[in-house]
Design a protein around this motif. Structure first.
Motif, PDB file in Angstrom:
ATOM      1  N   LEU A 289       0.834  -1.143  -0.099  1.00 49.71           N
ATOM      2  CA  LEU A 289       0.072   0.044   0.122  1.00 49.71           C
ATOM      3  C   LEU A 289       0.647   1.311  -0.170  1.00 49.71           C
ATOM      4  O   LEU A 289       0.571   2.276  -0.729  1.00 49.71           O
ATOM      5  N   GLY A 290       2.014   1.411   1.114  1.00 45.95           N
ATOM      6  CA  GLY A 290       2.707   2.373   1.017  1.00 45.95           C
ATOM      7  C   GLY A 290       3.282   2.798  -0.629  1.00 45.95           C
ATOM      8  O   GLY A 290       3.361   4.003  -0.886  1.00 45.95           O
ATOM      9  N   GLU A 291       4.131   1.873  -0.768  1.00 45.33           N
ATOM     10  CA  GLU A 291       4.736   1.923  -2.092  1.00 45.33           C
ATOM     11  C   GLU A 291       3.867   2.194  -3.415  1.00 45.33           C
ATOM     12  O   GLU A 291       4.169   3.139  -4.042  1.00 45.33           O
ATOM     13  N   LEU A 292       2.694   1.490  -3.637  1.00 46.24           N
ATOM     14  CA  LEU A 292       1.826   1.876  -4.504  1.00 46.24           C
ATOM     15  C   LEU A 292       1.352   3.408  -4.184  1.00 46.24           C
ATOM     16  O   LEU A 292       0.971   4.302  -5.340  1.00 46.24           O
ATOM     17  N   SER A 293       0.792   3.769  -3.343  1.00 45.86           N
ATOM     18  CA  SER A 293       0.368   5.112  -2.971  1.00 45.86           C
ATOM     19  C   SER A 293       1.514   5.900  -3.462  1.00 45.86           C
ATOM     20  O   SER A 293       1.064   7.063  -4.106  1.00 45.86           O
ATOM     21  N   SER A 294       3.045   5.824  -3.303  1.00 42.79           N
ATOM     22  CA  SER A 294       3.901   6.883  -3.566  1.00 42.79           C
ATOM     23  C   SER A 294       3.664   6.942  -5.169  1.00 42.79           C
ATOM     24  O   SER A 294       4.125   7.986  -5.896  1.00 42.79           O
ATOM     25  N   LEU A 295       3.965   5.440  -5.540  1.00 38.64           N
ATOM     26  CA  LEU A 295       4.012   5.479  -7.420  1.00 38.64           C
ATOM     27  C   LEU A 295       2.845   6.189  -7.999  1.00 38.64           C
ATOM     28  O   LEU A 295       2.961   6.755  -8.947  1.00 38.64           O
ATOM     29  N   ALA A 296       1.646   6.150  -7.256  1.00 35.95           N
ATOM     30  CA  ALA A 296       0.677   6.706  -7.960  1.00 35.95           C
ATOM     31  C   ALA A 296       0.518   8.237  -7.852  1.00 35.95           C
ATOM     32  O   ALA A 296       0.282   8.664  -8.988  1.00 35.95           O
ATOM     33  N   ILE A 297       1.153   8.704  -7.022  1.00 35.89           N
ATOM     34  CA  ILE A 297       1.430  10.202  -6.819  1.00 35.89           C
ATOM     35  C   ILE A 297       2.685  10.656  -7.889  1.00 35.89           C
ATOM     36  O   ILE A 297       2.484  11.453  -8.466  1.00 35.89           O
ATOM     37  N   GLU A 298       3.560   9.660  -8.061  1.00 37.81           N
ATOM     38  CA  GLU A 298       4.642  10.123  -8.791  1.00 37.81           C
ATOM     39  C   GLU A 298       4.499   9.866 -10.311  1.00 37.81           C
ATOM     40  O   GLU A 298       4.851  10.441 -11.054  1.00 37.81           O
ATOM     41  N   HIS A 299       3.424   8.827 -10.680  1.00 38.00           N
ATOM     42  CA  HIS A 299       3.001   8.550 -12.148  1.00 38.00           C
ATOM     43  C   HIS A 299       1.533   9.004 -12.122  1.00 38.00           C
ATOM     44  O   HIS A 299       0.799   7.752 -11.928  1.00 38.00           O
ATOM     45  N   PRO A 300       0.785  10.145 -12.000  1.00 43.40           N
ATOM     46  CA  PRO A 300      -0.387  10.384 -11.919  1.00 43.40           C
ATOM     47  C   PRO A 300      -1.196   9.864 -12.928  1.00 43.40           C
ATOM     48  O   PRO A 300      -2.434   9.581 -13.058  1.00 43.40           O
ATOM     49  N   LEU A 301      -0.448   9.480 -14.130  1.00 47.36           N
ATOM     50  CA  LEU A 301      -1.323   9.135 -15.443  1.00 47.36           C
ATOM     51  C   LEU A 301      -1.131   7.637 -15.889  1.00 47.36           C
ATOM     52  O   LEU A 301      -1.567   7.226 -16.783  1.00 47.36           O
ATOM     53  N   HIS A 302      -0.424   6.849 -14.934  1.00 49.61           N
ATOM     54  CA  HIS A 302      -0.116   5.495 -15.026  1.00 49.61           C
ATOM     55  C   HIS A 302      -1.337   4.449 -14.694  1.00 49.61           C
ATOM     56  O   HIS A 302      -1.446   4.378 -13.475  1.00 49.61           O
ATOM     57  N   GLU A 303      -1.766   3.978 -15.639  1.00 52.42           N
ATOM     58  CA  GLU A 303      -3.030   3.345 -15.258  1.00 52.42           C
ATOM     59  C   GLU A 303      -2.882   1.980 -14.467  1.00 52.42           C
ATOM     60  O   GLU A 303      -3.594   1.297 -13.626  1.00 52.42           O
ATOM     61  N   SER A 304      -1.819   1.088 -14.998  1.00 50.02           N
ATOM     62  CA  SER A 304      -1.389   0.064 -14.353  1.00 50.02           C
ATOM     63  C   SER A 304      -1.165   0.011 -13.099  1.00 50.02           C
ATOM     64  O   SER A 304      -1.533  -0.698 -12.264  1.00 50.02           O
ATOM     65  N   LEU A 305      -0.290   1.184 -12.612  1.00 49.93           N
ATOM     66  CA  LEU A 305       0.044   1.278 -11.152  1.00 49.93           C
ATOM     67  C   LEU A 305      -1.196   1.661 -10.467  1.00 49.93           C
ATOM     68  O   LEU A 305      -1.449   1.117  -9.170  1.00 49.93           O
ATOM     69  N   HIS A 306      -1.969   2.602 -11.017  1.00 48.36           N
ATOM     70  CA  HIS A 306      -3.434   2.862 -10.323  1.00 48.36           C
ATOM     71  C   HIS A 306      -4.149   1.700  -9.960  1.00 48.36           C
ATOM     72  O   HIS A 306      -4.899   1.341  -9.036  1.00 48.36           O
ATOM     73  N   GLY A 307      -4.073   0.749 -11.356  1.00 50.16           N
ATOM     74  CA  GLY A 307      -4.904  -0.378 -10.817  1.00 50.16           C
ATOM     75  C   GLY A 307      -4.557  -1.249 -10.001  1.00 50.16           C
ATOM     76  O   GLY A 307      -5.599  -2.013  -9.133  1.00 50.16           O
ATOM     77  N   LYS A 308      -3.387  -1.288  -9.756  1.00 50.46           N
ATOM     78  CA  LYS A 308      -2.637  -2.197  -8.709  1.00 50.46           C
ATOM     79  C   LYS A 308      -3.027  -1.630  -7.250  1.00 50.46           C
ATOM     80  O   LYS A 308      -3.203  -2.343  -6.200  1.00 50.46           O
ATOM     81  N   LEU A 309      -2.850  -0.260  -7.357  1.00 52.00           N
ATOM     82  CA  LEU A 309      -3.211   0.319  -5.994  1.00 52.00           C
ATOM     83  C   LEU A 309      -4.689  -0.072  -5.663  1.00 52.00           C
ATOM     84  O   LEU A 309      -5.042  -0.365  -4.489  1.00 52.00           O
ATOM     85  N   MET A 310      -5.685   0.159  -6.553  1.00 52.61           N
ATOM     86  CA  MET A 310      -6.932  -0.048  -6.363  1.00 52.61           C
ATOM     87  C   MET A 310      -7.274  -1.368  -6.018  1.00 52.61           C
ATOM     88  O   MET A 310      -8.147  -1.963  -4.895  1.00 52.61           O
ATOM     89  N   ILE A 311      -6.584  -2.501  -6.380  1.00 53.27           N
ATOM     90  CA  ILE A 311      -6.616  -3.889  -5.989  1.00 53.27           C
ATOM     91  C   ILE A 311      -6.211  -4.220  -4.651  1.00 53.27           C
ATOM     92  O   ILE A 311      -6.921  -4.755  -3.760  1.00 53.27           O
ATOM     93  N   SER A 312      -4.983  -3.543  -4.474  1.00 53.14           N
ATOM     94  CA  SER A 312      -4.178  -3.558  -3.033  1.00 53.14           C
ATOM     95  C   SER A 312      -5.140  -2.785  -1.909  1.00 53.14           C
ATOM     96  O   SER A 312      -5.584  -3.417  -0.920  1.00 53.14           O
ATOM     97  N   LEU A 313      -5.788  -1.770  -2.129  1.00 55.90           N
ATOM     98  CA  LEU A 313      -6.816  -0.943  -1.314  1.00 55.90           C
ATOM     99  C   LEU A 313      -8.133  -1.861  -0.883  1.00 55.90           C
ATOM    100  O   LEU A 313      -8.492  -2.150   0.184  1.00 55.90           O
TER     101      LEU A 313
END
Length: 247
Positions: A160-184
């Motif tokens: 969760l912590g890593e993906l939250s940071s990556l989503a901020i770093e890559h605000p348009l990256h769908e794959s990372l946001h998808g992984k964050l959504m699943i983790s949450l």
């Protein structure tokens, strides 16, 4: 110059590439002489660092070739870049074979070599910047594969912590946001998973005028409906669809 030579180890780098990297489209009259001086200085440095005779450096390590120079490395894995590429490829093979624990181990080892190598003190020219862009994309691919392997192993809370940071770093990256959504969602935080989707959608619409992909919209609907496949640990169709196809 040394960065160009090492990033193209065992390949001839034309003098024109050095000139373009150092001076762009308007090199000075003295450019060729200055280039030779730089090569001489690099050879002196290599001789000192490697503890070998300067003549051996010229004949065996930093070799003059017709039209350019070649930095010779007996084994690409002697360089951090070569070792990174090797470990990343091995990790991807293990991932493809569904050996997720081994994939995580190898991909983590490859990513550990990146520490301190993602920035340079001097501002790169066009040639180096293109190389660095390619390497950053390669690193991100290895990172995505490692995160996905962790997801397959049920480590959603740890991510969760890593993906939250990556989503901020890559605000348009769908794959990372998808992984964050699943983790949450798997961590019992469905509202936060939906908020992550909405943040991505807002960024895509405002910056690119685009809606999220069909895969990510499907994931959002599955999270909203509390589809049991979203919360199931391990490998399943929805996880592969949302994380490997989106973005």
């Amino acid at each position: 110059m040394l960065a160009l030579l090492m990033l193209n180890a065992n390949e001839v780098v034309p003098k024109s590439v050095f000139l373009d990297e150092l001076w762009g489209e308007d090199p000075p009259v003295s450019a060729h002489n200055t280039l030779q001086t730089y090569i001489f200085q690099i050879r002196k440095w290599l001789s000192r660092v490697l503890g070998i005779d300067p003549a051996d450096v010229s004949n065996e390590r930093l070799v003059t070739e017709p039209g350019g120079y070649r930095f010779c490395v007996p084994d690409q894995r002697q360089l951090d870049l070569g070792e990174f590429m090797f470990l990343a490829q091995e990790g991807e093979k293990e991932f493809a074979s569904r050996n997720y624990a081994d994939a995580v181990r190898l991909l983590n080892a490859s990513l550990s070599l990146w520490s301190g190598h993602d920035t340079v003190e001097a501002r790169p020219g066009g040639v180096l910047e293109a190389k660095f862009t390619h390497l950053r994309e390669r690193r991100l691919r290895a990172l995505e594969d490692r995160i996905e392997a962790d997801l397959m192993l049920g480590r959603h809370r740890e991510l969760l912590g890593e993906l939250s940071s990556l989503a901020i770093e890559h605000p348009l990256h769908e794959s990372l946001h998808g992984k964050l959504m699943i983790s949450l969602a798997r961590s019992g935080r469905v509202p936060d998973a939906l908020k992550a989707y909405q943040r991505l959608r807002t960024s895509l619409v405002e910056e690119l005028g685009l809606e999220p992909s069909e895969q990510l919209r499907s994931l959002q609907q599955a999270v909203l409906a509390e589809d049991p496949r979203v919360k199931a640990d391990g490998e399943h169709e929805l996880l592969e669809l949302s994380t490997r196809s989106a973005g």
